[in-house]
Write a protein that holds these residues in place. Sequence first.
Motif, PDB file in Angstrom:
ATOM      1  N   LYS A 240       0.839  -1.206   0.000  1.00 56.39           N
ATOM      2  CA  LYS A 240       0.000   0.000   0.000  1.00 56.39           C
ATOM      3  C   LYS A 240       0.872   1.253   0.000  1.00 56.39           C
ATOM      4  O   LYS A 240       0.584   2.228  -0.699  1.00 56.39           O
ATOM      5  N   LYS A 241       1.956   1.217   0.774  1.00 51.02           N
ATOM      6  CA  LYS A 241       2.854   2.369   0.861  1.00 51.02           C
ATOM      7  C   LYS A 241       3.510   2.648  -0.499  1.00 51.02           C
ATOM      8  O   LYS A 241       3.706   3.804  -0.881  1.00 51.02           O
ATOM      9  N   SER A 244       0.854   4.466  -2.552  1.00 49.09           N
ATOM     10  CA  SER A 244       0.549   5.782  -1.967  1.00 49.09           C
ATOM     11  C   SER A 244       1.699   6.761  -2.161  1.00 49.09           C
ATOM     12  O   SER A 244       1.481   7.954  -2.404  1.00 49.09           O
ATOM     13  N   ASP A 245       2.954   6.262  -2.045  1.00 49.31           N
ATOM     14  CA  ASP A 245       4.113   7.144  -2.242  1.00 49.31           C
ATOM     15  C   ASP A 245       4.203   7.615  -3.688  1.00 49.31           C
ATOM     16  O   ASP A 245       4.594   8.758  -3.955  1.00 49.31           O
ATOM     17  N   PRO A 248       0.024  10.080  -4.172  1.00 49.32           N
ATOM     18  CA  PRO A 248      -0.615  10.385  -2.883  1.00 49.32           C
ATOM     19  C   PRO A 248      -2.140  10.549  -2.974  1.00 49.32           C
ATOM     20  O   PRO A 248      -2.829  10.401  -1.967  1.00 49.32           O
ATOM     21  N   ASP A 251      -6.843   6.502  -4.225  1.00 49.52           N
ATOM     22  CA  ASP A 251      -7.746   5.934  -3.217  1.00 49.52           C
ATOM     23  C   ASP A 251      -7.416   4.450  -3.063  1.00 49.52           C
ATOM     24  O   ASP A 251      -7.833   3.619  -3.864  1.00 49.52           O
TER      25      ASP A 251
END
Length: 316
Positions: A240-241, A244-245, A248, A251
């Motif tokens: 997930k990171k 997201s990184d 950003p 969703d």
Amino acid sequence: MTTHTLELKNLTKKIKSKTIVDDLSFSVREGEIFGLLGPNGAGKTTTIRMIVGLISITDGDVFINGTNVRENYEKAMEQVGAIVENPQLYDFMSGYKNLMQYARIMPGVTKERIDEVIKLVDLEYAIHDKVKTYSLGMRQRLGVAQALLHKPNVLILDEPTNGLDPQGIYDLRNYLRLLANNGTSVIVSSHMLAEMQMMCDRVAIIQHGKLVRIDEITNQEDEADVKVHFQIEGDVHQAKKVLSDMNPELDVSESGNELIVQVSDLKSIAELNKQLVLAGVLVVGIQRKTKTLEERFLEMTKKGGDLNEVAVPVNE
């Protein structure tokens, strides 16, 4: 060019200070099954009653095959068959005699046509039995046969699956699809979400007498409603990171061994998978999911709640 057999333009029904149907507009195409979907009290039956002339129209217009119901009711109804709430049948007579009785008031209905509709609704085995011996599903099929006798190109059914067992619902669905494939426009009202999703080509979602949205059932993959489930082998939180990184605003959530990502473009699925693989994340499965009609309906109506049913006199 698309042919519309039924058109509602700003249709409104008021009783005293209560607005039951509020500025409703939509069109039904030739040869489609069109659903009116909404909670009890949403205005579905009132809309149907106005279409077929059982109650007066406060404002707006209904056009059937281009004819305005308010201006030329008899001509407009020539090509309409309808069952509003429950089929009206003579219990003490056989199914066949019920059809004969109805045929007497409809010009041009021959014995051959009666036999044709009996075969269509698969009642040949019981057509000479008294209607009081019929199951609810058989009564519903006889009602459909009665509505079809004069070969209408618009068939309107109000809550046709109420009380039917699974086999009866399945049979009715097949009959309606056969009619639609032969050019008949079928309008069906219901609050049964799963059944409407299987039965209809499009549905108009109605709440508080207003049109909320028209959904294409056969093309529900609205890209904004697509969620992609990435099944991960290993550290899901780390995966997930990674996403997201890189983005950003993405969703993304996690559930068990899955990453759930909302996408606005189906082509981005491959790019997301590429990002995970390049970061050393082992992706063992990808599943794309769209919102069901039930999810869409509840999402659109959960704030409004149900209306109390308002009684509308049939003989108004």
